[in-house]
Design an enzyme around this catalytic site. Structure first.
Site, mmCIF file in Angstrom:
data_model
loop_
_atom_site.group_PDB
_atom_site.id
_atom_site.type_symbol
_atom_site.label_atom_id
_atom_site.label_comp_id
_atom_site.label_asym_id
_atom_site.label_seq_id
_atom_site.Cartn_x
_atom_site.Cartn_y
_atom_site.Cartn_z
ATOM 1 N N ASP A 163 78.403 16.781 9.256
ATOM 2 C CA ASP A 163 79.402 17.281 10.872
ATOM 3 C C ASP A 163 78.245 17.103 12.034
ATOM 4 O OD1 ASP A 163 81.407 17.954 11.746
ATOM 5 O OD2 ASP A 163 80.360 19.974 11.383
ATOM 6 N N GLU A 184 78.143 18.038 3.669
ATOM 7 C CA GLU A 184 79.655 17.602 4.591
ATOM 8 C C GLU A 184 78.730 19.059 6.435
ATOM 9 O OE1 GLU A 184 82.671 18.917 3.990
ATOM 10 O OE2 GLU A 184 83.739 18.380 5.847
ATOM 11 N N ASP A 224 85.557 13.720 4.678
ATOM 12 C CA ASP A 224 84.698 15.241 4.861
ATOM 13 C C ASP A 224 83.640 13.963 4.048
ATOM 14 O OD1 ASP A 224 86.138 17.162 5.164
ATOM 15 O OD2 ASP A 224 86.576 17.596 2.938
ATOM 16 N N GLU A 261 81.221 12.197 6.496
ATOM 17 C CA GLU A 261 80.344 13.703 7.574
ATOM 18 C C GLU A 261 79.390 13.649 6.032
ATOM 19 O OE1 GLU A 261 83.449 16.006 9.964
ATOM 20 O OE2 GLU A 261 82.912 16.586 8.446
#
Lengths: 232, 232
Positions: A52, A48, A121, A124
């Site tokens: 991101d 993650e 989350d 991502e």
């Protein structure tokens, strides 16, 4: 990994993983890792972290090229509206990611599966795993299907700061006082609604509604601008 | 664009631009645009918007692969220490970018050329222009020369949270009270300095100094850990 999910990924997005372990890690929450120590799993957090940054660049690159006339401030506001928990959790639901998260029993009971922060989350981490498995171009292709059409349909244009645009338009020949007035407020459960009108030179230029006063003011300013510019 | 700068870019980093207009835009501040309306220039801000995201991903990708055993929290702290104004302005100076910024006279007088916030922007906009001109791989190659060696030399390891590591080490067999005491404070202009010692079981385990109490505590904890583990 769940067979139905793999079929969905292929049918909807044309995605087939080379390394399924990456996809599995991207959907594994820490509570599941803790409940199955014998499996020696990793949770999604490292992937993650990467995903991101992949999303941030994918969206920035798209906006930079799509809107060559937007100044940096406008690009930044638009990016912030796209790259955020509200949007990512909605994208995750739309892709049915919520159905395939590996959760521990406690978290399941607590309703984690429907929690925006977790869904954000997971969106991502999915993107991070796709990037690791197939590179940036594959991520762009996925995001072109799930995110960009919404941008082009105006789903994020509420951040365009119509209030500032209206002010600039009205004040092009000197100072003009502009004010916003709350004219109605409805408050049904979980669905607060404000209605605001924008006034200049004693004239109501536009009226708008929204879930916050700020959003309602933006809509009112947009309506006013559209009228003044003859678009509406 | 300045010929000396083009030669430096080629000699130091092996970089030759296809589209020099991108490089020029990346080094143009708004004050210069305003002073030369006849040139119809664009300032660096749009390219910086993109460069910011390019750096974020380049650094994230590197850290993810370089430190496969770091948990997400450690990766995030390390990334935040690298991707920030202090670091980027230092990289910009090291690359002599400060010498080639196109500034208006007013900003020049105000010392903008040596301002960290501007140098950080210019570092990002340079990276954005390189990305647009030559793609992500070229950026990675540049960052491999300017940034990654410093990471590997430990320039950012102060964020590794030595206090938590020390606590975990000391408490591996049960609760131990650990305290940090300020033992000295010097305050010359612009260079505040704190000295802190860390104490457990009535013993001073280490002493450290820094520009903030927090930084000094981290150094003290690191010194203590190094002693306890026999590295110092």
């Amino acid at each position: 990994m769940n067979e139905k999910f793999l079929k969905e990924l292929k049918a909807k997005f044309g995605i087939e993983y080379h390394n399924l372990a990456l996809l599995e890690e991207a959907f594994t929450q820490s509570s599941y890792v803790n409940e199955h120590p014998e499996l020696q799993l990793q949770d999604y957090q490292r992937i993650e972290f990467l995903g991101d940054a992949v999303m941030e660049l994918t969206v920035s690159d798209y906006l930079y090229k799509k809107y060559p006339n937007y100044p940096e401030g406008k690009l930044t506001r638009l990016r912030a509206a796209i790259v955020c928990e509200d949007s990512f959790s909605a994208f995750a639901r739309e892709c049915h990611f919520d159905q395939y998260i590996l959760l521990g029993r406690g978290e399941e009971k607590n309703g984690a599966r429907n929690r925006n922060s977790l869904l954000c989350d997971i969106f991502e981490s999915f993107v991070g795993s796709l990037y690791l498995d197939q590179g940036k171009a594959a991520v762009t292709k996925f995001v072109q299907q799930v995110v960009f059409p919404k941008v082009e349909a105006g789903a994020f244009s509420y951040v365009m700061d119509h209030k500032t645009n209206l002010q600039e338009y009205l004040q092009k020949d000197g100072e003009v006082e502009i004010s916003y007035h709350l004219v109605a407020e409805a408050m049904p459960t979980n669905n607060q609604q404000f209605t605001v009108e924008v006034v200049a030179k004693s004239k109501v230029l536009g009226t708008g509604s929204g879930h916050t006063k700020k959003a309602a003011e933006q809509v009112a300013a947009e309506v006013a601008l559209d009228r003044l510019l003859g678009h509406a």
